[in-house]
Design a protein around this motif. Sequence first.
Motif, PDB file in Angstrom:
ATOM      1  N   ALA A   1       0.852  -1.181   0.000  1.00 24.70           N
ATOM      2  CA  ALA A   1       0.000   0.000   0.000  1.00 24.70           C
ATOM      3  C   ALA A   1       0.889   1.232   0.000  1.00 24.70           C
ATOM      4  O   ALA A   1       2.023   1.196   0.462  1.00 24.70           O
ATOM      5  CB  ALA A   1      -0.907  -0.008   1.237  1.00 24.70           C
ATOM      6  N   GLU A   2       0.356   2.337  -0.507  1.00 21.95           N
ATOM      7  CA  GLU A   2       1.158   3.557  -0.634  1.00 21.95           C
ATOM      8  C   GLU A   2       1.786   3.962   0.692  1.00 21.95           C
ATOM      9  O   GLU A   2       2.966   4.274   0.762  1.00 21.95           O
ATOM     10  CB  GLU A   2       0.270   4.694  -1.162  1.00 21.95           C
ATOM     11  N   ASP A   3       1.041   3.944   1.783  1.00 19.00           N
ATOM     12  CA  ASP A   3       1.602   4.410   3.059  1.00 19.00           C
ATOM     13  C   ASP A   3       2.381   3.321   3.789  1.00 19.00           C
ATOM     14  O   ASP A   3       2.929   3.555   4.856  1.00 19.00           O
ATOM     15  CB  ASP A   3       0.496   4.964   3.964  1.00 19.00           C
ATOM     16  N   ALA A   4       2.459   2.104   3.223  1.00 19.79           N
ATOM     17  CA  ALA A   4       3.233   1.039   3.862  1.00 19.79           C
ATOM     18  C   ALA A   4       4.669   1.000   3.362  1.00 19.79           C
ATOM     19  O   ALA A   4       5.500   0.292   3.920  1.00 19.79           O
ATOM     20  CB  ALA A   4       2.570  -0.312   3.615  1.00 19.79           C
ATOM     21  N   ALA A   5       4.950   1.761   2.314  1.00 19.76           N
ATOM     22  CA  ALA A   5       6.312   1.786   1.793  1.00 19.76           C
ATOM     23  C   ALA A   5       7.254   2.398   2.816  1.00 19.76           C
ATOM     24  O   ALA A   5       6.896   3.305   3.568  1.00 19.76           O
ATOM     25  CB  ALA A   5       6.354   2.582   0.493  1.00 19.76           C
ATOM     26  N   ILE A   6       8.465   1.888   2.851  1.00 19.77           N
ATOM     27  CA  ILE A   6       9.487   2.386   3.776  1.00 19.77           C
ATOM     28  C   ILE A   6      10.177   3.595   3.162  1.00 19.77           C
ATOM     29  O   ILE A   6      10.600   3.570   2.009  1.00 19.77           O
ATOM     30  CB  ILE A   6      10.503   1.277   4.094  1.00 19.77           C
ATOM     31  N   LEU A   7      10.304   4.657   3.941  1.00 23.81           N
ATOM     32  CA  LEU A   7      10.920   5.895   3.484  1.00 23.81           C
ATOM     33  C   LEU A   7      12.129   6.244   4.339  1.00 23.81           C
ATOM     34  O   LEU A   7      12.133   6.005   5.552  1.00 23.81           O
ATOM     35  CB  LEU A   7       9.916   7.050   3.527  1.00 23.81           C
ATOM     36  N   ASP A   8      13.131   6.824   3.722  1.00 26.95           N
ATOM     37  CA  ASP A   8      14.311   7.405   4.375  1.00 26.95           C
ATOM     38  C   ASP A   8      14.933   6.498   5.434  1.00 26.95           C
ATOM     39  O   ASP A   8      15.106   6.892   6.579  1.00 26.95           O
ATOM     40  CB  ASP A   8      13.939   8.754   5.007  1.00 26.95           C
ATOM     41  N   PRO A   9      15.312   5.252   5.090  1.00 31.51           N
ATOM     42  CA  PRO A   9      15.940   4.370   6.084  1.00 31.51           C
ATOM     43  C   PRO A   9      17.327   4.875   6.466  1.00 31.51           C
ATOM     44  O   PRO A   9      18.073   5.386   5.624  1.00 31.51           O
ATOM     45  CB  PRO A   9      16.017   3.022   5.360  1.00 31.51           C
ATOM     46  N   ARG A  10      17.685   4.707   7.748  1.00 29.85           N
ATOM     47  CA  ARG A  10      18.972   5.176   8.265  1.00 29.85           C
ATOM     48  C   ARG A  10      19.598   4.078   9.117  1.00 29.85           C
ATOM     49  O   ARG A  10      19.005   3.621  10.100  1.00 29.85           O
ATOM     50  CB  ARG A  10      18.798   6.446   9.097  1.00 29.85           C
ATOM     51  N   LEU A  11      20.807   3.663   8.736  1.00 29.04           N
ATOM     52  CA  LEU A  11      21.532   2.608   9.432  1.00 29.04           C
ATOM     53  C   LEU A  11      22.175   3.171  10.690  1.00 29.04           C
ATOM     54  O   LEU A  11      22.779   4.245  10.662  1.00 29.04           O
ATOM     55  CB  LEU A  11      22.600   2.045   8.501  1.00 29.04           C
ATOM     56  N   SER A  12      22.056   2.454  11.796  1.00 29.97           N
ATOM     57  CA  SER A  12      22.663   2.916  13.048  1.00 29.97           C
ATOM     58  C   SER A  12      24.181   2.866  12.940  1.00 29.97           C
ATOM     59  O   SER A  12      24.735   2.088  12.148  1.00 29.97           O
ATOM     60  CB  SER A  12      22.193   2.059  14.219  1.00 29.97           C
ATOM     61  N   PRO A  13      24.908   3.680  13.726  1.00 32.60           N
ATOM     62  CA  PRO A  13      26.373   3.694  13.631  1.00 32.60           C
ATOM     63  C   PRO A  13      27.015   2.324  13.846  1.00 32.60           C
ATOM     64  O   PRO A  13      28.043   2.020  13.237  1.00 32.60           O
ATOM     65  CB  PRO A  13      26.777   4.687  14.729  1.00 32.60           C
ATOM     66  N   ASP A  14      26.415   1.491  14.705  1.00 33.49           N
ATOM     67  CA  ASP A  14      26.996   0.166  14.937  1.00 33.49           C
ATOM     68  C   ASP A  14      26.531  -0.871  13.916  1.00 33.49           C
ATOM     69  O   ASP A  14      26.936  -2.038  13.968  1.00 33.49           O
ATOM     70  CB  ASP A  14      26.687  -0.314  16.355  1.00 33.49           C
TER      71      ASP A  14
END
Length: 756
Positions: free
Chosen positions: A143-156
């Motif tokens: 669904a449109e609002d289920a897409a993942i946006l702007d993922p950010r990997l933690s420093p570790d």
Amino acid sequence: MRAFAETRGFLLGRPSKAEVTPDGKAVLFLRSAAREPTLVLYELEVATGKLLPLVTPAQLLAGASETISVAEAARRERQRIVDKGFTTYQLSRDGRRVLLPLSGKIYVYDREGPSAGKVHVIGGPGRADTGAKVPKDTKVAQAEDAAILDPRLSPDGRRIAFVRHHDLHVADIASGRIQRLTRGGSADVTRGLAEFVAQEEMERHQGTFWSPDGQRLAYAEVDQRHLERFTIADPAHPEKPANEFPYPRAGKANARARLGLIAASGGGTTWIDWDRERYPYLARVVWDAPRAPLGLLVQTRDQREAAFLTVDGRTGRTRVIHVEKDDAWVELDRELPRWLPDGSGFVMASERTGRRALELRAPDGQLVRELVAGDRGFHSLVELSDDARWAVVTTASPTGTRVWRVPVANPAGAQPLTPEEPAEHTPSCARNAPVCVDTRTRIDSLPETVVLRAPVQETPAGMAVADKAADKAGKAGKADKAADGPWSLGPALPSLAAAPPFRARPQLTTVTSPAGRTFHAAIVRPRAFVTGRRYPVIVNVYGGPTALVVRADERHYLLAQWIADHGAIVVAIDNRGTPRRDRAWSRAIKGSFGKIPLDDQVEALTALGARHPELDLARVGIYGWSFGGYMAALAVLRRPDVFKAAVAGAPVVDWLDYDTHYTERYLDLPEVNPKGYQESNLLTLAGKLTRPLLLIHGTGDDNVYFFHSLKLGNAFFRAGRPYDFLPLTVTHQVPDPVVRENLWGRIVGYLLQNLR
């Protein structure tokens, strides 16, 4: 032209987004085929030059088609991304993992360690899969609002923060567990995403920020409920519903952004407190040094003042440690401010002396020293070493850049990493090793990406020989003679790009007008140029305050050469207001777009015509896109005595209809400077059109909306002035090769037909 369009200017197939691993042993980069814009992740071993494709989009999608949500498409438009596949990636701080967003999901590739080669996938309708080298469950429609946006990997490298359903989530990579950290987000109030003007104008595309220890997150909450809503429909498909976007027009309401702190394991939010009435713009979030506090760079609405604040992580209270002011506007930098890795200070750019310098300041904001003096032309910060001893920077002239390694304690010992030559450099450097990867272009070459290495040997004390030589040279005051001069070339990153059928032959020059102003210009003549013959002139214009058209970069002139080969001379000029000169040059346009940029173009063009008799100034046409489209239309409206025909692509017509952060930076608020807005408005000149003008605009443009050209066309029609109009079913960009080929054929044909 077909080959140019199909290869995106012969750039497809060339390495992009190259990044050195922290230990300097490998270079990661993205590359496509020569005529297929799907990017694949590669790794180059620095010591041997061995190349390895790590993972491909086809492997991960397992036969499924790539899907892009409307929200993700809008984010890509802000970043000018038109490719498919892996359009970006993130490397963990230790270099062992790579995060790869694709088709609304997150893939994490283990490039080192006991699980090397393993792919973890997080996505689908609220679930996470781990463990399969080629995931099988990739065909789940989202669904449109289920897409993942702007993922950010933690420093570790253990967790990923991302936005889904308008709220902030965290996923544990090992277990696949997803936890929702915030609730109540909506299309009107988002958590963890940057607002439109932050992405489009501040170059802050990030809305979520990890603490250096990976235990906490700062996230932006953006309230857009009071903004106007603009809609974009697809006229070719009236059965599809229109997409709606909040848009902040000049002088009207902005999105309201605030920043919250939350534990990565969940819990309540601590809201960060600063004077948001005085400083409504959140320009930068700086949380990159374990021994330094969270820092914020905030701006006043008029952008004449920017304050760097430190945050008390327990209470959310802030303290102002430095304020930068400018009578016109404070320029933002994508990489600055930035803490030294040991927290002993921060670096920040300043134009207080009239030229751009890089300053080192103490934790309390006091000036320590200049790392790059204003007369050296500081351009950008590339990297800071983990031991806080070195900064890698670029300096710039109006037509090129150069890369330097600067000792933080002794800037006089700066080492040039690239030779002194007209060239453009885009480097990336390792934090813990004297290794960089640099993409270089020159006036006679397309981009080439190579590894740069210092000729060093480690001493028993752990200090590199080149470092000692640099320190010694610095103490002796020999700024440019450190070590062995430019670093040695390592392996080149291989390219699959198609070779252009011809080379561009631009002449870069300077010309001084009768008013005493010196302009940089480029002249592109036909390859079959005949001495003594006079040629029509076509001006390639941008003219706006954020970009140059005269650069030591052949890719900027291939299209101009193709145009010139039709029997014209193409000229490009950088007027006042453009970057890489002194402050007085860039700030000259403050208050109005309608006079100085165009007057400068005419001044410089006239001076060029006096020097080069082959330029027939009785037959001058002009074309441009975006701000260049505005300039092209302005040219035939204000100076029909000089410009006999114009093509204006995606022009801003009335600056009251463009966004706040860009427009108000240069023109001020409308109520403060109504005269400047009136003088810059093309609609006020519509009745003066006497020359052929072709308007081109994409119906899906969410930067300069389609209604700009509709308004101008309506004004021409009501004034009884004939004009031509070409609507396209594109956005602000034109990646489709068929459309691009036909578009440029139409532009050149229109100009030459009207310059006979």
